[in-house]
Design an enzyme around this catalytic site. Sequence first.
Site, mmCIF file in Angstrom:
data_model
loop_
_atom_site.group_PDB
_atom_site.id
_atom_site.type_symbol
_atom_site.label_atom_id
_atom_site.label_comp_id
_atom_site.label_asym_id
_atom_site.label_seq_id
_atom_site.Cartn_x
_atom_site.Cartn_y
_atom_site.Cartn_z
ATOM 1 N N HIS A 67 0.879 -1.178 0.000
ATOM 2 C CA HIS A 67 0.000 0.000 0.000
ATOM 3 C C HIS A 67 0.915 1.226 0.000
ATOM 4 O O HIS A 67 2.018 1.181 0.562
ATOM 5 C CB HIS A 67 -0.829 0.105 1.280
ATOM 6 C CG HIS A 67 -1.789 -1.014 1.524
ATOM 7 N ND1 HIS A 67 -1.456 -2.127 2.255
ATOM 8 C CD2 HIS A 67 -3.084 -1.169 1.173
ATOM 9 C CE1 HIS A 67 -2.506 -2.934 2.328
ATOM 10 N NE2 HIS A 67 -3.510 -2.379 1.679
ATOM 11 N N ASP A 111 2.247 1.996 3.404
ATOM 12 C CA ASP A 111 3.167 1.003 3.991
ATOM 13 C C ASP A 111 4.623 1.422 3.812
ATOM 14 O O ASP A 111 5.470 1.083 4.636
ATOM 15 C CB ASP A 111 3.046 -0.363 3.285
ATOM 16 C CG ASP A 111 1.686 -0.999 3.408
ATOM 17 O OD1 ASP A 111 0.909 -0.600 4.286
ATOM 18 O OD2 ASP A 111 1.405 -1.922 2.612
#
Length: 444
Positions: A108, A111
């Site tokens: 993501h 992340d």
Amino acid sequence: MPDTAYRSETYFKGVERIAFEGPDSENPLAYRYYDKDRVVLGKRMEDHLRFAVCYWHSFCWDGVDVFGQGTFKRPWLAGAMNREAAAAKMAVAFEFLEKLGAPFFCFHDVDVMAQAETLKEHASHFAEAVDGLEAHMARSKVKVLWGTANLFSHPRFAAGAATNPDPDVFAFAATQVRLCLEATKRLGGANYVLWGGREGYDTLLNTDLKRELDQLGRFLALAVEHKHKIGFSGPLLIEPKPHEPTKHQYDFDTASVYGFLLRYGLEKDVKVNIEANHATLAGHSFEHEIALADSLGILGSIDINRGDPQNGWDTDQFPNDPSEMVMTLYRLIKAGGFTTGGFNFDAKVRRQSIDPIDMFHGHVGGVDALARGLLGAAALIENGKLDEFVAARYAGWDKDAGKKIFAKDATLAGIADAALKANVAPKPVSGRQEYLENLVNRFV
Ligand code: XUL
Ligand code: CO
């Protein structure tokens, strides 16, 4: 101060690159079935499985759950997620990917980057992270299976991203998707995923369903338009999940997603990323979701994990059930295998598995479970009896009786007249379920 002074080589101390040692190996840090160059049904194992490590469970989660704080010692998560901590996390991630021999990873946007307070800061921190990924990827040759924007963790998304009552939240989310789709393209990613974790409702009392569905359709249509505009060649993939975190999610399962794509005219551009534990939450077997996606022509990729049969939530455990893996690989091979997709380990070690080495045990076991499933599925296909049985069961449809029903000029009345004239008297035939179950079990 966060302890980010270590270098990545020191996090997984003592672990060498995981090698194939064969089924008799006693070494827990060796592959017993995954022999990446072994050719199975004309294709290398690595090319069949195309496995990926997910960034979020392995490198962003410290073991926190709704009842307790983190249990793992992940030094880069100990303080604020600033630029240094994000860079340290990335170094650890690539050390892990390389030692595991993972061909792919998934991420993501949030992340991989330093925490951002504003949208502008999001753009600049993410850009810096993508530069870092590019450098690590060039050195390590690990590739991106897919990227995705996290449109569910921040409080601004509590009432949804695309389906939020506030159009500014839609615009915020659209910006994240634009940036992440462009980054995924730049990094050579094979697919782009959308998981609508907050695209649903907690109560119908405050929800205008029609508006929300139209907003979600609009969001996806805009993402498709942008994918074409920038020349991203991979598919967009919706990841179905029936609920959790919301009471009801619009991308409930493969069948619901397909209906949604048809309604908004997006069925040519969007496929699904099926997750094992999401299938079971929807009341389906994992095999059902794969077989249905294949039947509808929208099988894109797979998030591989397993739930706990006694728990009603998404436990995201590593796959380890041999018979489920054989049928998963069987369905995948019957579907023609992956093109852009792969098996992403959307799985995490248990909260008591506190040592860095536990991350290897989880992934090595998961990869081996897939490889063993592949060998079983290949043997089942080479045996041929299951496929022969199913083909024979439907053989009538390839003969005159079946062809006439599908003929362009066929009508209900015509079919009925012919049936009456011939006085058709169908005879019940055994479905042979137990025979087939026994047959499959020989290959598990
Ligand atoms: C949540 C889930 C996500 C998606 C990516 O259940 O599976 O991690 O895979 O957003
Ligand atoms: Co997932």
